[in-house]
Design an enzyme around this catalytic site. Structure first.
Site, PDB file in Angstrom:
ATOM      1  N   GLY A 196      -2.865   5.107   4.871  1.00 51.43           N
ATOM      2  CA  GLY A 196      -4.369   4.884   4.842  1.00 51.43           C
ATOM      3  C   GLY A 196      -5.445   6.309   5.024  1.00 51.43           C
ATOM      4  CB  VAL A 200      -7.170   3.826  10.291  1.00 48.37           C
ATOM      5  CG1 VAL A 200      -6.789   2.847  10.535  1.00 48.37           C
ATOM      6  CG2 VAL A 200      -9.112   3.385   9.489  1.00 48.37           C
ATOM      7  N   GLY A 201      -5.855   6.535  11.090  1.00 46.73           N
ATOM      8  CA  GLY A 201      -4.728   6.831  11.605  1.00 46.73           C
ATOM      9  C   GLY A 201      -4.972   7.272  12.995  1.00 46.73           C
ATOM     10  CD  GLU A 218       4.032   9.387   4.004  1.00 50.03           C
ATOM     11  OE1 GLU A 218       3.494   9.856   3.255  1.00 50.03           O
ATOM     12  OE2 GLU A 218       4.827   9.544   4.736  1.00 50.03           O
ATOM     13  CB  CYS A 252      -3.244   9.025  -1.755  1.00 51.54           C
ATOM     14  SG  CYS A 252      -1.776   9.062  -1.688  1.00 51.54           S
TER      15      CYS A 252
HETATM   16  P1  NAD Z   1      -7.415   2.180   5.609  1.00 52.56           P
HETATM   17  O1  NAD Z   1      -7.465   3.388   6.608  1.00 52.56           O
HETATM   18  O2  NAD Z   1      -9.301   1.925   5.108  1.00 52.56           O
HETATM   19  O3  NAD Z   1      -6.621   0.786   5.578  1.00 52.56           O
HETATM   20  C1  NAD Z   1      -4.650   1.063   5.872  1.00 52.56           C
HETATM   21  C2  NAD Z   1      -4.925   0.136   6.728  1.00 52.56           C
HETATM   22  O4  NAD Z   1      -5.393   0.333   8.060  1.00 52.56           O
HETATM   23  C3  NAD Z   1      -5.023  -1.823   5.939  1.00 52.56           C
HETATM   24  O5  NAD Z   1      -4.322  -2.763   6.844  1.00 52.56           O
HETATM   25  C4  NAD Z   1      -6.252  -1.955   7.732  1.00 52.56           C
HETATM   26  O6  NAD Z   1      -6.541  -3.086   7.329  1.00 52.56           O
HETATM   27  C5  NAD Z   1      -5.809  -0.632   8.494  1.00 52.56           C
HETATM   28  N1  NAD Z   1      -7.255  -0.223   9.789  1.00 52.56           N
HETATM   29  C6  NAD Z   1      -8.211  -0.121   8.550  1.00 52.56           C
HETATM   30  N2  NAD Z   1      -9.216  -0.583   9.857  1.00 52.56           N
HETATM   31  C7  NAD Z   1      -8.206  -0.466  11.069  1.00 52.56           C
HETATM   32  C8  NAD Z   1      -8.510  -0.644  12.515  1.00 52.56           C
HETATM   33  N3  NAD Z   1      -9.734  -0.192  13.179  1.00 52.56           N
HETATM   34  N4  NAD Z   1      -7.477  -0.248  13.112  1.00 52.56           N
HETATM   35  C9  NAD Z   1      -6.237  -0.878  12.697  1.00 52.56           C
HETATM   36  N5  NAD Z   1      -6.152  -0.802  11.548  1.00 52.56           N
HETATM   37  C10 NAD Z   1      -7.255  -0.894  10.361  1.00 52.56           C
HETATM   38  O7  NAD Z   1      -7.172   3.020   3.822  1.00 52.56           O
HETATM   39  P2  NAD Z   1      -7.903   2.009   3.153  1.00 52.56           P
HETATM   40  O8  NAD Z   1      -8.911   2.669   2.459  1.00 52.56           O
HETATM   41  O9  NAD Z   1      -6.735   1.105   2.522  1.00 52.56           O
HETATM   42  O10 NAD Z   1      -6.060   2.991   1.993  1.00 52.56           O
HETATM   43  C11 NAD Z   1      -7.252   3.904   1.736  1.00 52.56           C
HETATM   44  C12 NAD Z   1      -6.739   5.705   1.935  1.00 52.56           C
HETATM   45  O11 NAD Z   1      -5.323   5.867   2.223  1.00 52.56           O
HETATM   46  C13 NAD Z   1      -6.878   6.807   1.340  1.00 52.56           C
HETATM   47  O12 NAD Z   1      -7.678   7.998   1.962  1.00 52.56           O
HETATM   48  C14 NAD Z   1      -6.018   7.539   0.948  1.00 52.56           C
HETATM   49  O13 NAD Z   1      -6.044   9.134   0.374  1.00 52.56           O
HETATM   50  C15 NAD Z   1      -4.870   7.057   2.176  1.00 52.56           C
HETATM   51  N6  NAD Z   1      -3.816   6.837   1.211  1.00 52.56           N
HETATM   52  C16 NAD Z   1      -2.744   7.162   1.851  1.00 52.56           C
HETATM   53  C17 NAD Z   1      -1.601   7.556   1.417  1.00 52.56           C
HETATM   54  C18 NAD Z   1      -0.504   8.452   1.269  1.00 52.56           C
HETATM   55  O14 NAD Z   1       0.413   7.996   1.018  1.00 52.56           O
HETATM   56  N7  NAD Z   1      -0.637   9.482   1.979  1.00 52.56           N
HETATM   57  C19 NAD Z   1      -1.429   7.060   0.264  1.00 52.56           C
HETATM   58  C20 NAD Z   1      -1.983   5.839  -0.554  1.00 52.56           C
HETATM   59  C21 NAD Z   1      -3.159   6.110   0.377  1.00 52.56           C
END
Ligand code: NAD
Length: 490
Positions: A196, A200-201, A218, A252
């Site tokens: 993600g 959040v990471g 990731e 991504c």
């Molecule tokens: P996001 O970070 O908003 O959410 C991802 C997950 O985190 C979800 O399951 C969500 O419920 C959880 N989450 C959200 N807020 C949280 C918090 N405060 N505490 C704990 N967990 C929480 O990401 P998204 O919008 O679903 O995805 C888009 C992002 O993901 C883009 O930036 C994209 O580049 C990245 N991405 C990376 C890869 C990779 O393999 N590197 C692949 C796909 C997407």
């Protein structure tokens, strides 16, 4: 369509405890049981292929071709590889031969890490959830999958299908948003795989640190595309435009922006217009041709970037709030301080940043976070190596976009702020595996290593040095000549 419900927070600890008991039940110690679960997962996908197409259409407005190409068909192929390979991957390995150590049978056992957590984003709900899930099972772990709340139809389908196909003692879905994920992150896990955004990471890495839980991250990035005038222009335009428009740019590793010599910008734009007209004879809004932005918030963010650009829109530009549609849009003369360069775009907007030299483009990329991917479009090997040797990124490709995460045998991961760790294929098995080293030493080894025991004597030091000290190459006369490439200029 299944009803989307959040998992009650008070059930989360119970699920964790049940999966821990499932782990110690020893079922997954047996590779045959892992294969049985992986095969069940394959049938979960195969039997419900149409339902997943429908859920993706509902969540992301996805055309069926994209659903099959990026997720359903390709994941069935990839997971089937895990099924075929797991016997080999899980086998204990002997360490490389060493005269000193071989009598002690140095062996590496491939052990599961325990109960693991997979937190997935919205954009490729199967590829980023079920592939890692299959890897974790292949490695013998029990698993909680936390899918995205932004794809309610697909996340509800997971919750409906998992208990029907998979062993409930071993694999569970927890649906929810921040409170549910926060509770999950308070628990100790054998490993966390988070995919993600970077904000959040950081939350995930901080929570994991409290328990010293190993994490694979990731993450995201702005993946640049360098376009060399010495390229196949038609192919270049097609592959970049497709890589940007697929899944409405919510990939991504989507090409984020283009770096091109100023003098070549308009030639490239003409090629984009031609590719666009070929791709969308009835316009990109025609049914079944383009995905939509996932949520009203995502639509507002991406259309806001478009509104705020100081560049010139030369292709596309149409937005429709009611259907969360944004047309594939090319913007020229974008400057480094433009809104479009301020964050990962994650939508179908393609800014072109013209430069006066390739070094200017490279310096721009190197002044920012390492991207997930770097793309170069060129027929010139020197141009390719110049880009590859002067930059850092999760991966680097020539004349291709976005399909590399599916390439068999290649690790998929970022570097620095775009992530750490790798998955897919054997790399996915590896992140969920602990390499348990083992010696099984016979009594007669003391004949070889008796010098280790007191009383320590000069004779024993001599004997130790004879056994352990290698003879190393002669002292170097000076530093080596650096290979070509370091000082290349175009
Ligand atoms: P996001 O970070 O908003 O959410 C991802 C997950 O985190 C979800 O399951 C969500 O419920 C959880 N989450 C959200 N807020 C949280 C918090 N405060 N505490 C704990 N967990 C929480 O990401 P998204 O919008 O679903 O995805 C888009 C992002 O993901 C883009 O930036 C994209 O580049 C990245 N991405 C990376 C890869 C990779 O393999 N590197 C692949 C796909 C997407």
């Amino acid at each position: 369509m299944s009803k989307f419900e959040f998992t009650p927070i008070e059930e989360i600890d119970k699920i964790h405890a049940e999966l821990k008991a499932g782990f110690y039940s020893g079922k997954l110690k047996d590779v045959a049981y892992r294969k049985y679960q992986i095969l069940q997962l394959l049938y979960l996908l195969k039997d419900n292929s149409k339902r997943f197409e429908e859920s993706f259409a509902s969540d992301l407005g996805r055309p069926p071709l994209e659903s099959q190409f990026f997720e359903i068909a390709s994941c069935i192929g990839e997971i089937y590889n895990y099924y075929k390979s797991v016997d080999k991957w899980a086998k204990p390995e002997r360490a490389p031969f060493s005269l000193l150590w071989f009598p002690m049978r140095p062996t590496i056992y491939k052990e599961p890490k325990g109960v693991v957590l997979i937190i997935a984003p919205f954009n490729y709900p199967i590829f980023l959830s079920l592939l890692p899930l299959a890897s974790a099972i292949a490695a013998g772990n029990t698993v909680v999958l936390k899918p995205s709340e932004s794809t309610p139809a697909t996340s509800a389908l997971f919750a409906e299908l998992f208990p029907k196909y998979l062993d409930n003692d071993l694999v569970r879905v927890v649906n929810g948003s921040v409170p549910e994920t926060t509770r999950l992150l308070e628990l100790p896990w054998g490993h966390i795989l988070y995919t993600g955004g970077g904000r959040v990471g950081r939350i995930v890495a901080t929570a994991a640190a409290k328990h010293l839980t190993p994490v694979t991250l990731e993450l995201l990035g702005k993946s640049p595309v360098f376009v060399d005038p010495k390229c196949d222009l038609k192919m270049t335009a097609r592959r970049i435009l497709w890589g940007k428009a697929a899944n409405a740019g919510q990939t991504c590793v989507a090409p984020d922006y283009i770096i091109v010599p100023r003098s070549f910008q308009d030639t490239l734009i003409k090629a984009f217009k031609e590719a666009h007209d070929e791709f969308y004879p009835d316009g990109p809004k025609a049914p079944g041709q383009m995905s939509r932005l996932v949520t009203p918030q995502a639509f507002a963010r991406v259309s806001g970037l478009l509104k705020n650009t100081k560049g010139t829109v030369v292709l596309g530009g149409e937005t429709d709030e009611a259907t969360k549609f944004i047309a594939p849009t090319v913007i020229k003369d974008v400057k480094p301080d433009d809104a479009l360069m301020s964050e990962e775009i994650f939508g179908p907007l393609l800014p072109i940043m013209p430069v006066d030299s390739i070094d200017e483009g490279i310096a721009y990329v190197n002044a920012h976070d390492h991207p997930l991917a770097i793309y170069a479009f060129t027929n010139d090997e020197q141009f390719k190596m110049k880009i590859f040797n002067s930059t850092q990124s999760g991966s680097a490709h020539v004349n291709e976009t976005i399909i590399h995460p599916g390439a068999e045998g290649l690790p998929f991961g970022g570097v620095g702020p775009s992530g750490s760790g790798y998955h897919t294929g054997k790399y996915g098995f590896d992140i969920f595996t602990h390499l348990r080293s083992s010696l099984h030493s016979p009594g007669w080894v003391d004949a070889l290593m008796s010098f280790r025991y007191p009383p320590y004597t000069a004779a024993k030091i001599k004997s130790m040095n004879r056994t352990l000290m290698p003879s190393i190459p002669a002292r170097p006369k000076g530093p080596p000549k650096l290979s070509s490439g370091v000082s290349w200029t175009k």
